[in-house]
Enzyme design. Structure first.
Site, short mmCIF file in Angstrom:
data_model
loop_
_atom_site.label_atom_id
_atom_site.label_comp_id
_atom_site.label_asym_id
_atom_site.label_seq_id
_atom_site.Cartn_x
_atom_site.Cartn_y
_atom_site.Cartn_z
N GLY A 5 0.82 -1.22 0.00
CA GLY A 5 0.00 0.00 0.00
C GLY A 5 0.84 1.26 0.00
N TYR A 6 1.45 1.54 -1.14
CA TYR A 6 2.31 2.72 -1.26
C TYR A 6 1.57 3.84 -2.03
CZ TYR A 6 6.78 0.63 0.31
OH TYR A 6 7.80 0.07 1.04
N GLU A 57 12.09 -4.97 -4.31
CA GLU A 57 11.19 -5.00 -5.47
C GLU A 57 11.98 -4.84 -6.77
OE1 GLU A 57 8.24 -1.86 -5.67
OE2 GLU A 57 7.15 -2.92 -7.24
C1 LIG Z 1 1.17 -2.99 -13.15
C2 LIG Z 1 1.29 -2.05 -11.99
C3 LIG Z 1 1.30 -2.56 -10.69
C4 LIG Z 1 1.39 -1.67 -9.60
N1 LIG Z 1 1.35 -2.20 -8.33
C5 LIG Z 1 1.39 -1.36 -7.27
C6 LIG Z 1 1.27 -1.89 -5.94
O1 LIG Z 1 1.10 -3.09 -5.73
N2 LIG Z 1 1.32 -1.02 -4.91
C7 LIG Z 1 1.50 0.32 -5.09
O2 LIG Z 1 1.58 1.04 -4.10
N3 LIG Z 1 1.60 0.86 -6.34
C8 LIG Z 1 1.54 0.04 -7.42
N4 LIG Z 1 1.62 0.56 -8.70
C9 LIG Z 1 1.71 2.00 -8.88
C10 LIG Z 1 3.06 2.48 -9.39
O3 LIG Z 1 4.05 2.36 -8.41
C11 LIG Z 1 2.86 3.93 -9.85
O4 LIG Z 1 1.92 3.92 -10.92
C12 LIG Z 1 4.15 4.57 -10.34
O5 LIG Z 1 5.03 4.76 -9.26
C13 LIG Z 1 3.89 5.92 -11.03
O6 LIG Z 1 3.13 6.75 -10.23
P1 LIG Z 1 1.82 7.47 -10.79
O7 LIG Z 1 0.97 6.44 -11.45
O8 LIG Z 1 1.23 8.26 -9.67
O9 LIG Z 1 2.33 8.46 -11.93
P2 LIG Z 1 3.00 9.88 -11.72
O10 LIG Z 1 4.06 9.79 -10.69
O11 LIG Z 1 1.93 10.88 -11.52
O12 LIG Z 1 3.68 10.10 -13.13
C14 LIG Z 1 2.96 10.57 -14.29
C15 LIG Z 1 3.96 10.77 -15.41
O13 LIG Z 1 4.92 11.78 -15.05
C16 LIG Z 1 6.24 11.28 -15.13
N5 LIG Z 1 7.04 11.82 -14.04
C17 LIG Z 1 6.70 11.92 -12.73
N6 LIG Z 1 7.71 12.46 -12.00
C18 LIG Z 1 8.72 12.70 -12.88
C19 LIG Z 1 10.04 13.24 -12.73
N7 LIG Z 1 10.49 13.63 -11.56
N8 LIG Z 1 10.81 13.32 -13.84
C20 LIG Z 1 10.34 12.91 -15.06
N9 LIG Z 1 9.10 12.40 -15.26
C21 LIG Z 1 8.30 12.28 -14.18
C22 LIG Z 1 6.09 9.76 -14.96
O14 LIG Z 1 7.18 9.06 -15.54
C23 LIG Z 1 4.78 9.50 -15.70
O15 LIG Z 1 5.02 9.41 -17.09
C24 LIG Z 1 1.51 -0.28 -9.81
C25 LIG Z 1 1.48 0.22 -11.12
C26 LIG Z 1 1.37 -0.65 -12.20
C27 LIG Z 1 1.33 -0.08 -13.57
#
Ligand SMILES: Cc1cc2nc3c(=O)[nH]c(=O)nc-3n(C[C@H](O)[C@H](O)[C@H](O)COP(=O)(O)OP(=O)(O)OC[C@H]3O[C@@H](n4cnc5c(N)ncnc54)[C@H](O)[C@@H]3O)c2cc1C
Length: 398
Positions: free
Chosen positions: A131-132, A248
């Site tokens: 739950g991150y 991870e």
């Molecule tokens: C298949 C899958 C399984 C997952 N499982 C889990 C899970 O079990 N538990 C959990 O907690 N999460 C989980 N996640 C979530 C995942 O960790 C997040 O989707 C990921 O960290 C990106 O965060 P966000 O979706 O909020 O996108 P955002 O962080 O909002 O990013 C949106 C866009 O902006 C870009 N961006 C953001 N910051 C920067 C920067 N500093 N420099 C350049 N570009 C940037 C990103 O690359 C992306 O293209 C999962 C995601 C997927 C797809």
């Protein structure tokens, strides 16, 4: 560098192969098994499969023997990955527990937490989720808003998590919550081992574009956790958060073996499909693409081995894991896109309509987009490579 396997490692491979042949569900290797697609029944099937792995000593091979593992070497882990990919073994339902939560608790948990949770992780009795992420905290994880407020020896938790893989199947969650607000966002976060089976936890499915249900939204409305369920110190959970993420990212790089397998299958597809009675593989343009994909797949594999060698020398994984994650996930997407192109206009057909009876390529292609996001997006991996490997200035946005 010598990447060949020793006699002992090859013996290990044969032992695992024999076990798989004996224990995989009937018809699994031939693709004729009748595993139910019903979500509830499939979850039971996956739990039973993990139980079987545990009983055979194959659920968590890298774990210490005292916790039910085999203390496998890194090379044995490679052999294990290769064999599991080769037979397309059923998914490990407690992936988060075995590869992330278990090793983190062994490293940082209290004795009570170790004895309460670790055994149930390896047997599959308790499935875990992570739950991150939250709607406004993903790449910038320290922006989490879910709050935990102290109430005697309990904590009352409110907020929302998103993209929680296995959340609908999980009994427990490795949950980040804000317990204090300091100037620095990384401070004031605490990690809880939350019981998912309580009235304050509501899980809602998110259906992916491939039609599968792997992840969820998790709503926390006055959910309860206890002092004994805190990992590390109150307000100092960031170190614990990172410890889990290191486990991870090491695991994600191993997807290179799936990539290698999919390349072999792509070659077979290009030989099978024909245009004007000629296998597509004989088309110079297709051959050119195949050679390009082969070169980069091979490069990814060798890079993975190189990084493993470094891990073996240093005793811990480094920032190079970001290179593996970036290369493998992006290349997988490209390779699967090629598989769709090779099928021509039939490539856009899906499920029952697809040319292969199980739309294997279409399903994998749609899934591959998520792989470039989960575990840290490609852009974030590039930032890590830039800052920590190339020594470039820090990303201004963080
Ligand atoms: C298949 C899958 C399984 C997952 N499982 C889990 C899970 O079990 N538990 C959990 O907690 N999460 C989980 N996640 C979530 C995942 O960790 C997040 O989707 C990921 O960290 C990106 O965060 P966000 O979706 O909020 O996108 P955002 O962080 O909002 O990013 C949106 C866009 O902006 C870009 N961006 C953001 N910051 C920067 C920067 N500093 N420099 C350049 N570009 C940037 C990103 O690359 C992306 O293209 C999962 C995601 C997927 C797809």
């Amino acid at each position: 560098m010598d990447f060949s396997f020793t006699t002992k490692e090859e013996k290990f491979r044969l032992e695992l192969r024999a076990w798989l042949e004996e224990n995989l569900p009937e018809g699994w290797l031939e693709g004729t098994s009748n595993v139910s697609k019903d979500e509830g029944e499939y979850a039971v099937f996956l739990r039973n499969w993990q139980r079987k792995l545990y009983e055979g000593g194959w659920a968590a091979i890298a774990w210490p023997k005292k916790y039910g593992g085999r203390e496998a070497t890194l090379m044995e882990e490679i052999v294990y990955q290769q064999e599991m990919v080769r037979v397309k073994a059923p998914a490990l339902v407690n992936y988060v527990g075995i590869h992330m939560v278990g090793p983190t608790l062994m490293q940082i948990g209290t004795d009570e937490q170790k004895s309460k949770y670790i055994q149930k992780i390896i047997t599959g009795e308790e499935v875990w989720c992570q739950g991150y992420s939250e709607p406004n905290a993903g790449s910038d994880l320290s922006a989490i808003q879910t709050s935990a407020v102290k109430d005697g020896d309990r904590w009352i938790i409110n907020g929302q998590k998103v993209w929680t893989s296995f959340g609908h199947l999980a009994d427990r969650c490795f949950l980040l919550a804000r317990t204090n607000r300091f100037d620095k966002k990384h401070k004031g976060i605490t990690v809880f081992l939350l019981d998912m089976n309580q009235p304050g936890v509501e899980t809602r499915p998110i259906i992916q574009m491939d039609g599968q249900h792997d992840f969820n939204e998790v709503y926390l409305n006055d959910a309860i956790a206890y002092d004994a369920e805190i990992v590390g110190e109150v307000d100092e959970g960031w170190k614990v958060t990172i410890a889990l993420l290191m486990h991870e990212r090491t695991g994600i790089g191993a997807q290179v073996f799936t990539l290698e397998q999919q390349f072999k299958e792509l070659v077979a597809l290009a030989k099978e499909l024909k245009e004007d009675d000629m296998p597509l593989m004989d088309n110079p343009l297709v051959r050119h693409t195949m050679v390009d994909l082969y070169t980069r797949t091979r490069g990814s594999l060798l890079n993975y081995y190189r990084n493993l060698t470094k891990t073996l020398k240093n005793g811990h994984p480094g920032a190079e894991g970001s290179m593996d994650k970036l290369m493998v996930s992006e290349l997988t997407k490209e390779l699967l896109s090629q598989s769709i192109s090779l099928q021509g206009h039939k490539g856009v057909l899906w499920k029952e309509d697809a040319i292969s009876s199980n739309s294997y390529w279409q399903d994998n292609y749609l899934y591959s987009f998520g792989q470039t996001i989960g575990g840290g997006t490609s852009e974030i991996q590039k930032n890590t490579i830039g800052e920590r490997i190339l020594g470039l200035p820090k990303d201004m946005g963080r």
